[in-house]
Design a protein around this motif. Structure first.
Motif, PDB file in Angstrom:
ATOM      1  N   UNK A  45     120.316 109.175 -18.793  1.00  0.00           N
ATOM      2  CA  UNK A  45     121.762 108.958 -18.749  1.00  0.00           C
ATOM      3  C   UNK A  45     122.185 107.782 -19.608  1.00  0.00           C
ATOM      4  N   UNK A  46     121.403 106.719 -19.589  1.00  0.00           N
ATOM      5  CA  UNK A  46     121.722 105.546 -20.416  1.00  0.00           C
ATOM      6  C   UNK A  46     121.586 105.869 -21.902  1.00  0.00           C
ATOM      7  N   UNK A  47     120.603 106.697 -22.237  1.00  0.00           N
ATOM      8  CA  UNK A  47     120.419 107.092 -23.642  1.00  0.00           C
ATOM      9  C   UNK A  47     121.581 107.954 -24.112  1.00  0.00           C
ATOM     10  N   UNK A  48     122.042 108.870 -23.284  1.00  0.00           N
ATOM     11  CA  UNK A  48     123.212 109.692 -23.629  1.00  0.00           C
ATOM     12  C   UNK A  48     124.411 108.785 -23.898  1.00  0.00           C
ATOM     13  N   UNK A  49     124.625 107.819 -23.009  1.00  0.00           N
ATOM     14  CA  UNK A  49     125.735 106.877 -23.164  1.00  0.00           C
ATOM     15  C   UNK A  49     125.596 106.087 -24.464  1.00  0.00           C
ATOM     16  N   UNK A  50     124.418 105.544 -24.713  1.00  0.00           N
ATOM     17  CA  UNK A  50     124.186 104.743 -25.918  1.00  0.00           C
ATOM     18  C   UNK A  50     124.373 105.577 -27.182  1.00  0.00           C
ATOM     19  N   UNK A  51     123.866 106.801 -27.179  1.00  0.00           N
ATOM     20  CA  UNK A  51     124.015 107.670 -28.348  1.00  0.00           C
ATOM     21  C   UNK A  51     125.483 107.969 -28.622  1.00  0.00           C
ATOM     22  N   UNK A  52     126.255 108.239 -27.580  1.00  0.00           N
ATOM     23  CA  UNK A  52     127.684 108.516 -27.752  1.00  0.00           C
ATOM     24  C   UNK A  52     128.430 107.281 -28.253  1.00  0.00           C
ATOM     25  N   UNK A  53     128.078 106.120 -27.723  1.00  0.00           N
ATOM     26  CA  UNK A  53     128.690 104.877 -28.199  1.00  0.00           C
ATOM     27  C   UNK A  53     128.377 104.635 -29.676  1.00  0.00           C
ATOM     28  N   UNK A  94     137.875 104.910 -28.230  1.00  0.00           N
ATOM     29  CA  UNK A  94     137.622 105.366 -26.865  1.00  0.00           C
ATOM     30  C   UNK A  94     136.399 106.270 -26.861  1.00  0.00           C
ATOM     31  N   UNK A  95     135.382 105.885 -26.110  1.00  0.00           N
ATOM     32  CA  UNK A  95     134.164 106.680 -25.994  1.00  0.00           C
ATOM     33  C   UNK A  95     134.168 107.308 -24.610  1.00  0.00           C
ATOM     34  N   UNK A  96     134.228 108.618 -24.583  1.00  0.00           N
ATOM     35  CA  UNK A  96     134.372 109.359 -23.333  1.00  0.00           C
ATOM     36  C   UNK A  96     133.020 109.895 -22.868  1.00  0.00           C
ATOM     37  N   UNK A  97     132.376 109.144 -22.001  1.00  0.00           N
ATOM     38  CA  UNK A  97     131.110 109.579 -21.402  1.00  0.00           C
ATOM     39  C   UNK A  97     131.305 110.143 -19.995  1.00  0.00           C
ATOM     40  N   UNK A  98     132.546 110.321 -19.601  1.00  0.00           N
ATOM     41  CA  UNK A  98     132.889 110.681 -18.227  1.00  0.00           C
ATOM     42  C   UNK A  98     132.102 111.881 -17.696  1.00  0.00           C
TER      43      UNK A  98
END
Length: 112
Positions: free
Chosen positions: A93-101, A67-71
């Protein structure tokens, strides 16, 4: 959300298929503009959003889904729309999401 929700049933089916095929499943909780949502509506909406996110995190973590929580990870300044709550954000925002994933997937790979 609860067990009777049609999307939960769909998510559960995906989990079952992945287990059957020995595929490690990753669910990404998209970043939401909770700051703007609270401003536009009120905390009743953001509280509901948070409750639903927590339900998903708890339910699927117990099923061995990554579970990747980018909420709450994307700052308000990254979102395009201003007139309604959305998950549409810019490159940052997309980079933050990709980095977290990628961090979550790599952490899994290292531990297995």
């Amino acid at each position: 959300l609860d067990d009777s929700n049609p999307r939960i049933k769909d998510f559960d089916k995906i989990v079952a298929i992945c287990k059957q095929k020995n595929i490690q499943l990753v669910y990404n909780i998209l970043g939401e503009n909770t700051e703007n949502a609270e401003y536009l509506v009120d905390s009743d909406l953001t509280d509901l959003m948070q409750t639903n996110k927590n339900y998903l995190m708890n339910r699927y973590s117990k099923m061995d889904v990554i579970m990747v929580d980018n909420f709450n990870q994307i700052p308000d300044s990254c979102f395009y729309e201003r007139d309604f709550p959305t998950e549409h954000y810019n490159f940052t925002g997309r980079k933050i999401t990709a980095d977290n994933l990628s961090e979550s997937i790599l952490k899994f790979e290292i531990n297995n």
